[in-house]
Design an enzyme around this catalytic site. Structure first.
Site, mmCIF file in Angstrom:
data_model
loop_
_atom_site.group_PDB
_atom_site.id
_atom_site.type_symbol
_atom_site.label_atom_id
_atom_site.label_comp_id
_atom_site.label_asym_id
_atom_site.label_seq_id
_atom_site.Cartn_x
_atom_site.Cartn_y
_atom_site.Cartn_z
ATOM 1 N N SER A 36 0.843 -1.187 0.000
ATOM 2 C CA SER A 36 0.000 0.000 0.000
ATOM 3 C C SER A 36 0.879 1.237 0.000
ATOM 4 O O SER A 36 2.091 1.148 0.184
ATOM 5 C CB SER A 36 -0.882 0.002 1.246
ATOM 6 O OG SER A 36 -0.052 0.140 2.382
ATOM 7 N N LYS A 37 0.266 2.364 -0.195
ATOM 8 C CA LYS A 37 0.998 3.639 -0.236
ATOM 9 C C LYS A 37 1.891 3.816 0.992
ATOM 10 O O LYS A 37 3.011 4.260 0.908
ATOM 11 C CB LYS A 37 -0.003 4.802 -0.296
ATOM 12 C CG LYS A 37 -0.283 5.225 -1.729
ATOM 13 C CD LYS A 37 0.047 6.693 -1.911
ATOM 14 C CE LYS A 37 0.548 6.955 -3.286
ATOM 15 N NZ LYS A 37 -0.338 7.454 -4.243
#
Ligand code: GLU
Length: 463
Positions: free
Chosen positions: A243-244
Site C-alpha cells: 500500500s501507499k
C-alpha cells in the site's frame, strides 16, 4: 541460445517497487548471460495509458541505471503487425470471426451463471468440420476469437513455481481483436514476445493465468516458446497488499526522500532472491550471481528499516563530492544560507555515518547553514555566571588558537579545568549559542567547521 528478456510495463501509473524488481531481475538475467534486455511499453489500453506514466517508467529505469539494449518499443506502434498476424490466423483457421453481439454474450453469461457453470463462450461462431455457421447478422462488426483447443491441457515448467498444468477446458476462446479491430492485451503480448524473440519472460505472478492462453496462441503461430518465471508479489510490512504507506510509491519518490539508487537496487535484489547470507553487494556482483534457481517461492515482505539500513551503508560508502550534489537541492529547499558558511563536503564527512537518507543528511547539515535561534528558556537554563565566564574565556582563547580540532579540544579542556567545570557545563551552553540546539556532533568538530569568525561573533552576543 542468446538470452533475450523484456520488461513490459503498462503505463497506467507510476513505476513502483514491484515493477522495478521485475525490471531488475529481467535486466540482471540478460546481463548475467551476455544477453539483451528490452523495454516494451504496453500502451494499448488507451483509456488508462498516459504520457506521464511512460515518462515515469523511463525516468525510474534511468535513475536505477537499468539500461535497456533495445527499445523502448511502444505497442501502439505495432498495430499493423498485430492486424497482419490476426489475418494470418484467420487464414489458417486458428482464429475465427464471432458475430455474437454483446447482448447475446451477456445472455450466455446469465444462462451459465443460472446453471452454476463457469463462464465460457458457447462456440456459436466457432467453425468445426461439417458445422454450418449461422447467417451473418447484417451490419454487425465481428470480434476475432482464438480457436483454443477444447481438450487436453497446457503444461509449462515455471522457473519459479515449478510445473503448472491448466486444462484447455478451463480456457475460453479468447477475443484477440475487438469489433473495432483493435487487438487485445494477451494477443499483443504474444506477438511481441514472438517477434522480439524473447527467451525468458520474467514477470509478476498476477500474470500466471494469462500464460496458458499465451502459450496456446504462440503454439498456434508456430512460435518457439519462451521460458516463464513468475515472481511472487511483494507484500507491505503489514503483510497486506503493498500500500501507499508501505512502499507502493513511485520509484521516483525514493530520490525525493533521499535514497541512493544502489541502495534501492540492492534492497530489491534481495527481496525475493538470495545468494546465501549475502545482504550487501554491488550490481556488478549481482549480475554475476543472479539466477532463477534462487528466487523465493513465497511472497516477499517490504521492510522499510532494511532499505534504510542499506541506504545508510551506501551513503557512508559514497564520496563526499557526490553527496554534496545530492544534498544541495534539499538544503536549498530548506532555505539553507550557503554563503559565508562552512564548506559542505567536510560537513557531509562529519555527518554521513549517522544518517539513513540524504534528506536526513540535509536536516543534520542545516545546523551549519542557518542563524542559530536558541530558545530563551534554554538559554536561561544553560547560561549562568559560571558558564558565561567560561564562555568568555573560551572566546578569548579562540581568537589566537591554531584552528584545528586538536588545538580546539585542548582549549576546551583548559577552560574546563581552570573553571572547575564538567564537560556538559561548557559544551551545552556552547552548543546552544553556536547552533541554537543542544544536540550536535562533537562540539570540537562543530566549532572547527563553523570557523573562527562565526564562532567569535556568535559567542560575543552572549557575553
Ligand atoms: N504489461 C503487463 C503489466 O504491466 C506485463 C505483461 C508481461 O510482462 O507479460 O502488468
Amino acid at each position: 541460445m542468446t538470452v533475450r528478456t523484456r520488461f513490459a510495463p503498462s503505463p497506467t501509473g507510476f513505476l513502483h517497487l514491484g515493477g522495478a524488481r521485475t525490471a531488475l531481475y529481467s535486466w540482471a538475467y540478460a546481463r548475467r548471460f551476455g544477453g539483451t534486455f528490452i523495454l516494451r511499453i504496453e500502451d494499448t489500453d488507451v483509456e488508462r495509458s498516459t504520457p506521464e506514466a511512460v515518462q515515469a517508467i523511463i525516468d525510474g529505469m534511468a535513475w536505477l541505471g537499468l539500461q535497456h539494449d533495445e527499445g523502448p518499443f511502444y505497442q501502439m506502434r505495432h498495430m499493423d503487425r498485430y492486424r497482419e498476424v490476426i489475418q494470418k490466423m484467420l487464414d489458417e483457421g486458428t482464429a475465427y470471426y464471432c458475430y455474437s453481439s454483446a447482448e447475446e454474450v451477456e445472455a450466455m453469461r446469465e444462462r451459465q451463471r443460472a446453471a452454476g457453470e463457469k463462464w465460457r463462450y458457447d462456440g456459436t461462431w466457432r467453425p468445426e468440420p461439417g458445422k454450418t455457421l449461422p447467417p451473418i447478422p447484417a451490419g454487425r462488426q465481428p470480434v476475432v476469437r482464438f480457436k483454443n483447443a477444447l481438450t487436453g491441457d497446457v503444461t509449462w515448467n515455471d522457473l519459479v513455481k515449478g510445473p503448472i498444468t491448466i486444462s484447455n477446458e478451463e480456457m475460453d476462446d479468447l477475443i484477440i481483436a475487438r469489433s473495432d479491430g483493435t487487438p487485445t492485451y494477451n494477443f499483443c503480448v504474444v506477438v511481441d514476445d514472438w517477434d522480439m524473440k524473447i527467451t525468458h519472460v520474467i514477470r509478476g505472478d498476477d500474470h500466471v493465468n494469462n500464460t496458458p492462453r499465451q502459450i496456446n496462441i504462440l503454439r498456434a503461430l508456430g512460435a518457439t516458446l519462451p521460458q516463464y518465471a513468475h515472481l511472487p508479489m511483494i507484500l507491505g510490512a503489514d503483510g497486506e497488499k503493498l500500500s501507499k504507506r508501505h512502499g507502493a510509491v513511485s520509484v521516483m519518490d525514493y530520490p525525493e526522500q533521499g535514497y541512493l539508487p544502489e541502495a534501492v537496487l540492492n534492497y530489491l535484489a534481495r527481496l525475493g532472491w538470495s545468494h546465501g547470507d549475502d545482504e550487501i553487494f554491488s550490481m556488478e556482483q549481482f549480475c554475476e550471481w543472479f539466477d532463477l534457481d534462487h528466487l523465493s517461492k513465497s511472497a516477499a515482505q517490504f521492510n522499510m528499516e532494511k532499505m534504510a539500513w542499506l541506504n545508510n551503508h551506501y551513503i557512508r560508502q559514497a564520496d563526499d563530492a557526490r553527496l554534496e550534489k545530492l544534498v544541495l537541492p534539499f538544503l536549498q529547499r530548506d532555505g539553507a544560507k550557503l554563503e559565508d558558511a562552512p564548506a559542505l563536503q567536510p560537513v557531509i564527512a562529519l555527518l554521513k555515518e549517522r544518517v539513513n537518507t540524504i534528506a536526513e543528511l540535509a536536516d543534520a547539515a542545516m545546523l551549519f547553514y542557518r542563524d542559530p535561534q536558541p530558545e530563551a528558556a534554554l538559554l536561561s537554563q544553560h547560561l549562568n555566571d559560571a558558564s558565561r565566564a567560561a564562555l568568555a574565556d573560551y572566546l578569548q582563547q579562540c581568537k589566537a588558537v591554531e584552528w584545528n580540532r586538536e588545538a580546539l579540544s585542548a582549549v576546551m579542556k583548559g577552560v574546563l579545568s581552570s573553571h572547575k567545570l564538567k564537560m556538559p557545563q561548557l559544551a551545552m551552553p556552547l552548543r546552544l549559542v553556536l547552533t541554537g540546539q543542544l544536540q550536535t556532533p562533537s562540539i570540537d568538530a562543530v566549532v572547527h567547521l563553523l570557523g573562527r569568525e562565526t564562532v567569535l561573533a556568535r559567542l560575543q552576543k552572549y557575553i
